[in-house]
Structure formats: C-alpha cells, structure tokens
Design a protein around this motif. Structure first.
Motif, PDB file in Angstrom:
ATOM      1  N   VAL A   1       0.864  -1.185   0.000  1.00 32.18           N
ATOM      2  CA  VAL A   1       0.000   0.000   0.000  1.00 32.18           C
ATOM      3  C   VAL A   1       0.899   1.233   0.000  1.00 32.18           C
ATOM      4  N   ASP A   2       0.809   2.016  -1.064  1.00 32.75           N
ATOM      5  CA  ASP A   2       1.597   3.245  -1.191  1.00 32.75           C
ATOM      6  C   ASP A   2       0.752   4.439  -0.785  1.00 32.75           C
ATOM      7  N   VAL A   3       1.272   5.221   0.140  1.00 33.58           N
ATOM      8  CA  VAL A   3       0.611   6.452   0.578  1.00 33.58           C
ATOM      9  C   VAL A   3       1.510   7.621   0.187  1.00 33.58           C
ATOM     10  N   ASP A   4       1.042   8.449  -0.705  1.00 35.81           N
ATOM     11  CA  ASP A   4       1.808   9.600  -1.182  1.00 35.81           C
ATOM     12  C   ASP A   4       1.049  10.866  -0.809  1.00 35.81           C
ATOM     13  N   VAL A   5       1.635  11.677   0.075  1.00 34.51           N
ATOM     14  CA  VAL A   5       0.944  12.866   0.577  1.00 34.51           C
ATOM     15  C   VAL A   5       1.744  14.118   0.245  1.00 34.51           C
ATOM     16  N   GLU A   6       1.052  15.222   0.249  1.00 37.87           N
ATOM     17  CA  GLU A   6       1.660  16.533   0.055  1.00 37.87           C
ATOM     18  C   GLU A   6       1.241  17.414   1.220  1.00 37.87           C
TER      19      GLU A   6
END
Length: 780
Positions: free
Chosen positions: A431-436
């Motif tokens: 599970v990839d979580v990419d946040v800004e």
C-alpha cells in the motif's frame, strides 16, 4: 459588307500564328536565365571554424550544435540548417554565420542572466504566491519561451479565481554585465461572476434548493466579499459531482446531468449557468437479504447486524455502510478474507430495489507493507493510525479506501493518494501512501456581538498538527464588556495508538457581570478521554478541578444569600464525570433528519469544598420538509443538582436560565430570585431546570445569494429549587414561562447574523425580558 467580314478572318489568324513561336522563344529564354543549374549551386569548404561572443557557453558546445567539421564540404542549405540548430538550442539571443574565405565565423550573443524577478499590478495574488507559480528564477539564464509559459501560468491562476480577463506580459529591463530584471506586468481585470444559476428538468426540488447544494453561488449584494460567486470551470465540474451525489443519496438512482451550459451575459460581465438534468423516479429499499457461499458462515448472523429496513429511501451510502458493518462483524467472528458483494434487483413496478448481500471468501492476499512518502512534517505513525489494517493483515480494498478518506479528512495534506500494488509475491500487496503537506496552523480574529454583552473580540491560535504528531494545540483569548476568558487546550486524537481521544486544558475567567450584583473569578483545569461506544455514539470520561472566588461589584448591594457565598471565598471543586452522546444527524440513514441525544453526570466531592451530583440531558430532533426547504427542529434541555450531605452550591454552579436555553429573557432572565424592594434583586439560580424549544426555518422568497431566511420559534421552560433556606425567595417553585418569536437569519462574510424578536406569553413580575436580540460570531 460580307466580303469585308470574310476577308478579315484569315488576316487575324495569320498574325497569331506568327506571334506564337516568338512568345515561346521569349518564355524559354527567361526561364532558362532564372533557373540555376546544379553545376552552379554554391558550396563551401572551411579549414577553420571560429566562435565569437560566447562567454558562458563553451565553444565546443556551439560547434556541436553547428555540426560542421573542418574540411567538410557544405552547401548553403546545410549552412542554414546549422544556423537553425544553434538558434533552437535556446541559449543565444542572436546568431550569425559568416563565411570569410576558408574560415566560418559564428557570432553569437548569449541570453542574459536573470537578476531579479518582480511582479507589478498584482493585488489579489501576492508576490510570494506568484513566485511559487513561475519556473523562471534569479541567477538563471533568461528564456523568452519560459517567460511566456510563466505568464500563461499566472493567467491561469487568476482564471481559477474567476478573473478570466487577466492578462500578464513579461518585460525585461537591461542591466550591466549581461543581466536583466524580469518583470511580469499583471492586469488582473475584474471578476467574471456567476450572474445566474438555473436548472432545466427538475420537478422534485426547486432551483432554490438545488442552488444551496452547489459550491458555486450567484452574485449577490455583497459580491465584493465573496469568492464563490466567481465563475471557475473546475468548480462547475465539482458542482456536477455534488449534484449527482445529492440526488442519488435521495433514491434517484437514474439521475443524470445531460449537459451544463455556461454562456456570457449580453454585457459580458457574468456567466449564465444552466444545468440540464433528468431526475428519474425515486426508489426505496425493497427486500433486504443475506446469503452465504463462504463455508461455515451463517448468513442469519450477518442479516441481524443490518440496520436498514424495507421502505427506507435508497442510498448508495447506506449500502456501503451496511457492507462495512458486516465486514467488521466478520473480523469479530474470525472470518478472514470475507467479502460482501451487493446484488441489486430493480423493481420498476413498485419503484423498489431489492438488495441481496452475498458473503464470499475473497482471495488470500495479505498486506506486505505500507509505504508512506511526502510527509516532511507529519510522523508516519499519525498516518498509520488512520488504517485499521497493519502489515500482515488480510488485504481488504474497502478498508484501504476508507483509510484514504480518513487521511484526506485530517486536513494535514493538500493531496493524499493511497494505492495498492502487487508485492514481492502474487499473494501480497504493498500500500503506497503519497501525501503533500499543507499548513495546519491558523491564527484567527473573531468578532462577537450580543445585546447582552455588546461587542467583543476573540483571538485564537490553533495548530492542528502540533510538531507533526497529529495533536491539537489551541490558545484562545476572548473579551467582552462583562467578562474575559483565557483558554489553553491540548488534544491527542489517538492516545496510546488507539481510537481514544485524550483532552486536557485550562481556563481562567474573570466576570464583571452587568446583570448581577457580584463579580467572579474562576480558574479551572480539566482532562478526559473520549472513545466510540457504538457506530454513532461516543462516551467521554473526565475529571475537573476549579477554584471560584466571588466578590462585591462596585456600589452594588447584594442579598443575604449572595453575601454568604461571597464570604466563603476561594471555593475548591473537584469532580469526575461522564457524558454519553448519540448523534445520527450526519451519518444516519435519513439525510434529511436525525437526532442528537446526550446524557451526562458530574460527581463533585473527590476532594475539594463541595459535594454534589450534577445531571444534565439534551435532545435535539431535526427534519426537513417541503422538498427540504423548511427545517423543523425541537430541542430539549434539562439539568438537576443534588447535594451530598450538608454541602451547598454556589450561584455559579446553579442554573441561571435565559439567552441560549430560553429566548426572550436575559442571561439571568428567570428562575429563583432573592428580592427585597429598593434593597437587592439577585438572580440566584435554581437547582433544576427544563426547557423545550421549537423552531421552524423557511425561505423568505428573496434571492438565495443574499443569504437571508426567516424563522419562528416557541420556547417553554422553568427553573426551580434551592439547596438553602433563606428569606425573600421568589419563584423557587418553578412557574412556567412561555415565549414566541420571529427570527431573521443572514449569512454574511462577517459572520452569521441572527435577529430575534420575541414576546413573553407567560412570565413573572421580576423576570428580565429581552424583546430583541442580535447575535454575531465570526472568524476573519
């Protein structure tokens, strides 16, 4: 005459025949002279190639773009190709290729270096925001192409704010040492407003109601303070999705938007937006059933867990919530990889949808790991706390989607993407979580006004992601003419890594009451834990300790009871308590109705100077009728204080009724009073109270962009009882008071205004009535 005509024809024909060979000879001669022969095409061979004018760019780089080697025979066309390649490199402002005998001279002038970047004419978007938009930067080589692209990006930023007429022109100012200042001249233009929003095809809901759903708003009286009334194409796309969700959550499963027309008005200063829709029929739930193809799983157990019943208006959200409830039950039952597939059967005859939940065993896929990127401030554990899944758990796509929604709802990130991909083996996923990250702190100035306390000011600082730990820190200072409050609060939403909220805070309040003959100072500290007690309910456990000091107000006389309480001085109270809350107004089955139920008790006497049990209850029921344009609301409040032993309460503990609990009266408007003519008149509060408030809110027929609506209310209540014996006590037996009134609500950029005009149908002689009340609270 016939002869003349017949003799002239052979004569003209003969002259033409003599001219044709002569014309052919002339054309051939001219064409032959203009067309160069292959033998005469010019060619060059250079023994040397030199480059002049380059300072930063190496000579070898220029030669590589030219592509002409020493001794190579090149044609004029090939020289032109070399010239075009050097120009296309974007490194030079001017380029010249000059053959000088056996030497080719390439003369160039390099583009200057950007000294500084400035913006002129911008007011709506500040320099810092524009600097983040442009790609050009100081100490970078100036590129006309990039400057034009930056100008277009700035124009697009203004377009997103509804300023479609904005124009941006890049200019350069020459400086010494081949430097330039790059200046973007901005003409912001005026807002292109949404002049009118209308709908075609709606029969169930009025244009007024549908406009309330949309993010876009029509321009109104205070248009210069609004941003939602400017035309933004992306906002229209969002409105389409919101409108779709609105109808489908109310059972209109066939609803669709056939088109959106946005046309400029005749004056070209606003857009006329029209939504063309097809509502279809409203469907309700029909038969609800559950079947199981998962060996060993009893479908009846899962059927009993459902809270949706036939006849309820169909909503996809209700189906999703039912699936979530059943999957959680599956985890409790130890059924890994349980999947629930809803199968919907349409019954057009009775406009129902039968839903069959099929329990199946999904593929054996596990979560290998959860990778988090982009969180420069927020700790990993804050994001992981939003997952019900950890590494090694069975993979549930629905649980991952719900976690993604919770992460976005935190408000810590400008963007958050959660995706699953295959892991190191086919039976595992990553599970990839990419946040800004985005800003989470806020400093707000608030204005308050009421006819009781006059104008006030509130200053509040809040950090919703303190030190990147997901904790909340808040400091608030509030001051009005009669009191000042200083509040410090801290909260940990996931205490000990669980779904457990920990709160702690302190406050200090100084009151110089305009309606009482005494002043007070109170310092308080509290802490508590809140956790889910059910799908729609929470339970809060808390501890509070406070110190209260009453004093005489200037030039005021008080009665014997208040006198005795002032003499007690510095009363310490220490209590523990709980509060149970059930709220179905937002996430319940009916989007137009819901209830809030709240019950709590505080037990004072865990140390301190007083001992009592304080019980409070509140209930709110709300629904919308007449196509959701009219809101009905009923609110019930009650409280009771029971002393333990010989302990007695302070006036600040007892119930002073009015204002919030009972409109039409001041804050100490009614209840037990100690009264002696021309000597003292003290509101002393009651040991118990009960009030009921009934409200109706409705449109007034004004354009909804004005934000003005009307209302009517009826309040009834009483307060009674006293834990001390004293003389000259009035109304402690709790006579009823009744009030009716009218309201005008006005949503303005400076805050929601509420105007109340009230009349007491039933009151007592010394009650303090308030026939008009204006309240405002806002943050700006």
């Amino acid at each position: 005459m016939n002869f003349a005509a017949g003799a002239s024809a052979p004569y003209r024909t003969g002259r033409i025949q003599l001219l044709i060979p002569a014309l052919i000879l002339i054309v051939f001669t001219v064409v032959s002279g203009l067309a160069p022969s292959r033998a005469e095409a010019q060619s060059y061979s250079f023994t040397a190639v030199t480059v002049d004018g380059n300072a930063r760019i190496p000579t070898g780089t220029v030669l590589s773009y030219a592509g002409i080697a020493r001794g190579q025979v090149v044609s004029a066309a090939e020289l032109n190709d070399a010239y075009q390649r050097i120009v296309a490199s974007g490194l030079f402002e001017t380029v010249e290729l000059t053959p000088q005998g056996n030497t080719l001279v390439i003369a160039v002038s390099e583009y200057p270096t950007i000294n500084v970047i400035n913006f002129e004419g911008n007011r709506r978007i500040d320099d810092e925001a524009l600097t983040a938009i442009v790609q050009s930067s100081s100490r970078q080589v100036f590129s006309p192409t990039q400057a034009e692209a930056d100008a277009a990006a700035i124009s697009e930023a203004y377009s997103q704010q509804g300023r479609l007429a904005a124009r941006v022109t890049p200019r350069i100012i020459r400086r010494s040492d081949n430097r330039v200042d790059l200046v973007f001249e901005v003409f912001e233009g005026s807002n292109t407003e949404v002049e009118r929003i209308s709908f075609v095809g709606n029969t169930q809901f009025s244009d007024r109601r549908l406009r309330q759903v949309l993010e876009s708003k029509q321009a109104g009286l205070l248009r210069f303070l609004f941003r939602s009334d400017t035309f933004v194409a992306d906002r229209i796309d969002f409105d389409k999705q919101v409108l779709q969700d609105y109808y489908q959550s109310r059972g209109y499963v066939d609803f669709r938007i056939t088109g959106v027309n946005a046309e400029l008005s005749r004056e070209r200063d606003g857009y006329l937006v029209t939504f063309n829709i097809e509502e279809g029929q409203q469907f309700r739930f029909g038969e609800i059933s559950t079947v199981s193809s998962y060996a060993g799983v009893d479908a009846a157990i899962f059927q009993e867990a459902l809270n949706v019943r036939p006849g309820v208006v169909y909503s996809p959200t209700v189906v999703e919530n039912s699936i979530t409830r059943m999957e959680r039950l599956g985890v409790t039952e130890g059924r890994d990889f349980l999947r629930i597939e809803p199968r919907i059967t349409r019954n057009d005859r009775d406009l129902t949808l039968d839903v069959q939940f099929e329990l199946t065993r999904g593929p054996r896929i596990f979560v290998e790991r959860i990778d988090i990127e982009g969180n420069t401030t927020t700790l990993d554990r804050v994001i992981r706390a939003e997952f019900d899944t950890v590494e090694g758990d069975p993979f549930n796509p629905r649980a991952i989607r719900e976690a993604a929604e919770r992460i976005r709802a935190l408000g810590f990130f400008a963007d958050a993407q959660v995706n699953a991909r295959e892991g190191t083996s086919p039976d595992q996923v990553i599970v990839d979580v990419d946040v800004e990250e985005t800003t989470t702190g806020s400093l707000s100035l608030g204005g308050t006004y009421s006819t009781d306390d006059g104008f006030g000011l509130a200053v509040s600082f809040q950090e919703a992601n303190f030190l990147g730990r997901g904790q909340v820190l808040q400091v608030t200072v509030t001051g009005v003419s009669s009191s000042q409050d200083y509040v410090l609060g801290f909260a940990e939403p996931h205490f000990l890594g669980r779904d457990l909220r920990f709160d702690m805070g302190g406050s200090y309040q100084v009151t110089e009451s305009d309606y009482a003959n005494y002043d007070s100072k109170k310092a308080e500290y509290s802490t508590g834990l809140t956790f889910p007690a059910g799908e729609l309910s929470t339970l809060n456990l808390h501890y509070t300790i406070s110190n209260t000091d009453l004093s005489y107000a200037d030039d005021e006389d008080v009665g014997p009871l208040i006198e005795a309480e002032i003499q007690r001085s510095d009363v310490l109270e220490s209590s523990v308590g709980y509060r149970y809350t059930y709220d179905s107004r937002i996430s319940g089955l009916n989007p137009n109705a819901g209830v809030l139920l709240e019950f709590g008790q505080d037990f004072a006497g865990v140390g301190g100077d007083v001992e009592f049990v304080q019980t409070s209850a509140r209930a709110i029921a709300q629904t919308k009728i007449m196509n959701e344009e009219v809101t009905l609301r009923a609110t019930f409040n009650a409280g009771h204080i029971s002393n333990i032993g010989s302990s007695t309460t302070l006036v600040t503990d007892r119930y002073l009724i009015g204002g919030t609990y009972m409109r039409g009266f001041t804050s100490d408007g009614f209840g037990p009073r100690q009264y002696l003519a021309d000597t003292y008149d003290d509101a002393i509060g009651g040991m118990a109270f009960a009030t009921a408030q009934f409200d109706v809110e409705f449109p007034l027929g004004l354009p909804e962009e004005y934000g003005i609506s009307g209302g009517a209310f009826y309040d009834i209540g009483t307060a009674w009882g006293l834990d001390q014996t004293a003389s000259n006590i009035l109304y402690d037996d709790g006579p009823l008071r009744q009030v009716v009134g009218l309201s005008v609500f006005w949503d303005t950029p400076i805050g929601p205004l509420r105007f109340n005009w009230s009349h007491a149908l039933e009151k007592e002689t010394y009650d303090k009535e308030q026939t008009f009340n204006l309240t405002i609270r806002t943050e700006f």
